[in-house]
Write an enzyme that holds these catalytic residues in place. Structure first.
Site, PDB file in Angstrom:
ATOM      1  N   HIS A   1      -5.386  -7.292   1.916  1.00 43.20           N
ATOM      2  CA  HIS A   1      -5.236  -6.675   3.234  1.00 43.20           C
ATOM      3  C   HIS A   1      -4.496  -7.593   4.209  1.00 43.20           C
ATOM      4  CE1 HIS A   1      -8.763  -3.579   2.992  1.00 43.20           C
ATOM      5  NE2 HIS A   1      -7.630  -3.096   2.567  1.00 43.20           N
ATOM      6  N   GLU A   2      -3.633  -6.996   5.029  1.00 40.85           N
ATOM      7  CA  GLU A   2      -2.920  -7.716   6.089  1.00 40.85           C
ATOM      8  C   GLU A   2      -2.157  -8.929   5.558  1.00 40.85           C
ATOM      9  OE1 GLU A   2      -2.547  -6.356   8.885  1.00 40.85           O
ATOM     10  OE2 GLU A   2      -3.972  -4.776   8.407  1.00 40.85           O
ATOM     11  N   GLY A   3      -1.502  -8.731   4.446  1.00 39.39           N
ATOM     12  CA  GLY A   3      -0.699  -9.792   3.846  1.00 39.39           C
ATOM     13  C   GLY A   3      -1.440 -10.467   2.714  1.00 39.39           C
TER      14      GLY A   3
END
Length: 599
Positions: free
Chosen positions: A440-442
């Site tokens: 998630h988120e990178g």
């Protein structure tokens, strides 16, 4: 004790370690006090326990479905979110003049911890919405704020963050979504988005999509990305809803965790009429979105901690109640079995969990506190220092819990034995949910590249120097307590080794071999993270040591638990750092030079 979060530990971190109630001396939080903060935490724990945790297993088993036109979600999700909104949690940290409660971000994040631990799938909807509202508050025009911000803060509208595309993944330079300017001042958007959470549901009146796209003629790569607001339903000037916009999901992604969160393939402009509104200046969209992404990244770290923490508490309860086996020196099979918490290896697994989750929680709350200090500071040099620290720690706060609180969930399953991987207990679900957080988120490796490739060298190493200064202040304070000398010596040596290794890799980079310098960036991220968590543990040990002489009987047990866990982290985890730093300092090319044909 709650099986979500240990409230005594949360209060220790908030009030004894971070002194969050000290924020009430600042104008923004004037008139607030600890009683208000405690009451807010009480409400969060109650709603999380009664409304979120009660359907966590059901929404995992009965995930959302899509019939080609509508998404269907079990009704308990909306009931929980309505209770959350009605209690004011959506606007907890927002200004009172837009309908918020103006509480410190640190308190808001402490409340979020309960909801993440109780049911992270359901909490994902407000999580994204709050990040969207914060970004609009900082970047949108007054007219856009007037139309969209207050409904988001009030929980009448929910938000999304639309970044990735099927062909681009995390490489945002390669997105293809296009925005064509129109004479009326808006843009027509065409393209596809992938992995978009919360993009379709009936949990709120409207959904506000924040989408990255490129305007024709823009600069290449990430320098050409702009940010657009696309409402599911158009909003009239009087606040009423109008027609449906041309933004529709094409299907759902089915993930191993967060199964109750709608995750979509998202089509824009299939009928040629997807209207979007530019946020800020053209081609500056990624800088605006990074404000939302950085908040979300620390939030993902908080979610990783929450899942690790509740798993730890479940396994601790089980270990205390489950009789099995006897001490090695006891060979009498007729003697009573002992609770498994008395076995040394079970205690090792519990200590590993406690070290990870309480260390990780200290870090994410410290980052939240930095933001509160930023919001209430006007002095330029102090504001700069706080910003540098937060920039440096963000990739660690996102990534370290995703790796090592996930490891804690693995240990929780191990403690429960065969029961641990059955659905009779929630620890297997916690593991599945937490396994998404390193992505998630990178993805984890991206944050290694960010930390080593950008953060430690930006502005001639100013952020690294700010961190070094804060760590040195802790070491000086610890010098007054000889019983902590072992830890101070170890941390000081690791700090020096880390700085030397960072300089060595900088020389490799400056020598023209950036690829080699960054080849082991993921290992650098983990190793730097271990040093940061060791710092967090030394800070906790310092507070506990100072408090012990006047502590109650119950608190003496609590503080000694802190000191023993600090000892565990330094001897069992920090001890791995020198070996990793030696590998990094040698600029080892084993992974880089592995030919793809050799696999």
């Amino acid at each position: 004790m709650s099986l979500l979060i240990n409230r005594r530990d949360l209060e220790f971190l908030l009030y004894e370690l971070l002194n969050v109630d000290g924020l009430t001396t600042r104008l923004r939080y004037a008139g607030q006090d600890r009683a208000i903060y405690d009451a807010t935490l009480d409400a969060a724990e109650a709603i999380a326990t009664d409304k979120f945790a009660t359907h966590a297993a059901k929404v995992d088993e009965e995930e959302p479905t899509f019939d080609g036109s509508s998404v269907h979600i079990i009704p308990e999700v909306k009931a929980a979110l309505d209770a959350y909104v009605d209690a004011g949690f959506m606007g907890a940290s927002f200004d009172t003049d837009i309908g918020g409660m103006q509480l410190p971000w640190t308190i808001a994040q402490a409340c979020a911890l309960y909801f993440c631990a109780a049911n992270i799938s359901t909490y994902a909807y407000p999580f994204i919405t709050i990040a969207a509202a914060n970004m609009l508050h900082n970047c949108a025009t007054d007219a856009q704020k007037a139309k969209y911000l207050a409904p988001l803060v009030a929980g009448r509208f929910y938000g999304t963050m639309c970044l990735s595309e099927p062909q681009a993944g995390s490489s945002l330079a390669d997105i293809r979504t296009r925005a064509i300017p129109q004479p009326e001042g808006h843009y027509l958007i065409t393209g596809n988005k992938m992995w978009t959470s919360a993009a379709e549901h009936d949990l709120a009146d409207n959904i506000i999509h924040l989408i990255l796209a490129k305007i024709p003629g823009c600069p290449p790569g990430v320098k050409g990305i702009s940010l657009f607001l696309i409402p599911k339903f158009f909003v009239n000037d009087d606040g009423s809803l109008g027609a449906r916009n041309d933004a529709y999901i094409a299907g759902l992604n089915h993930k191993m965790g967060y199964r109750g969160t709608v995750n979509t393939v998202f089509n824009l402009g299939d009928h040629g009429n997807c209207v979007g509104y530019l946020i800020g200046e053209p081609h500056q969209g990624l800088s605006y979105m990074f404000q939302m992404m950085n908040e979300a990244r620390i939030g993902v770290g908080l979610g990783g901690v929450a899942l690790g923490y509740t798993g730890y508490l479940y396994s601790l309860k089980y270990a205390r109640e489950r009789p099995q086996g006897r001490h090695p020196q006891n060979k009498d099979p007729a003697s009573p079995q002992i609770p498994i918490v008395q076995h040394a290896d079970i205690r090792r697994l519990l200590l590993a969990q406690k070290a990870a989750v309480e260390g990780g929680l200290a870090l994410v709350l410290y980052c939240a506190h930095l933001l509160d200090l930023q919001r209430t500071t006007s002095a330029g040099t102090e504001l700069e220092r706080l910003g540098l620290l937060l920039d440096l720690l963000t990739p660690i706060a996102k990534s370290w819990p995703g790796e090592f609180c996930l490891e804690a969930n693995k240990h929780a399953i191990q403690i429960l034995g065969g029961a641990g991987y059955t659905r009779d207990y929630p620890v297997e679900r916690f593991y599945r949910d937490n396994r998404l957080n390193p992505i998630h988120e990178g993805a984890h490796g991206i944050h290694g590249l960010d930390l080593l490739g950008r953060k430690v060298s930006m502005r001639d190493g100013a952020a690294l120097k700010a961190f070094e200064h804060e760590l040195e202040l802790t070491l000086r304070a610890v010098a007054e307590y000889p019983e902590l000398a072992e830890f101070a010596t170890s941390l000081s040596a690791c700090r020096d080794h880390l700085l030397t290794t960072t300089t060595t890799l900088g020389r490799v980079r400056d020598g023209g071999n950036l690829t080699l310098a960054l080849a082991n960036a993921g290992i650098y991220l983990d190793t730097f993270g271990h040093v940061v968590i060791a710092w967090m543990w030394l800070r906790q040990a310092l507070v506990a040591t100072a408090a012990l002489p006047q502590a109650t009987v119950a608190d003496r047990h609590y503080y000694r638990g802190k000191l023993q866990t600090c000892r565990y982290f330094y001897r069992y985890e920090l001890g791995k750092v020198p070996e990793r730093l030696a590998l990094l300092g040698a600029a080892d090319d084993t992974c880089l030079t592995m030919d793809e044909q050799w696999f």
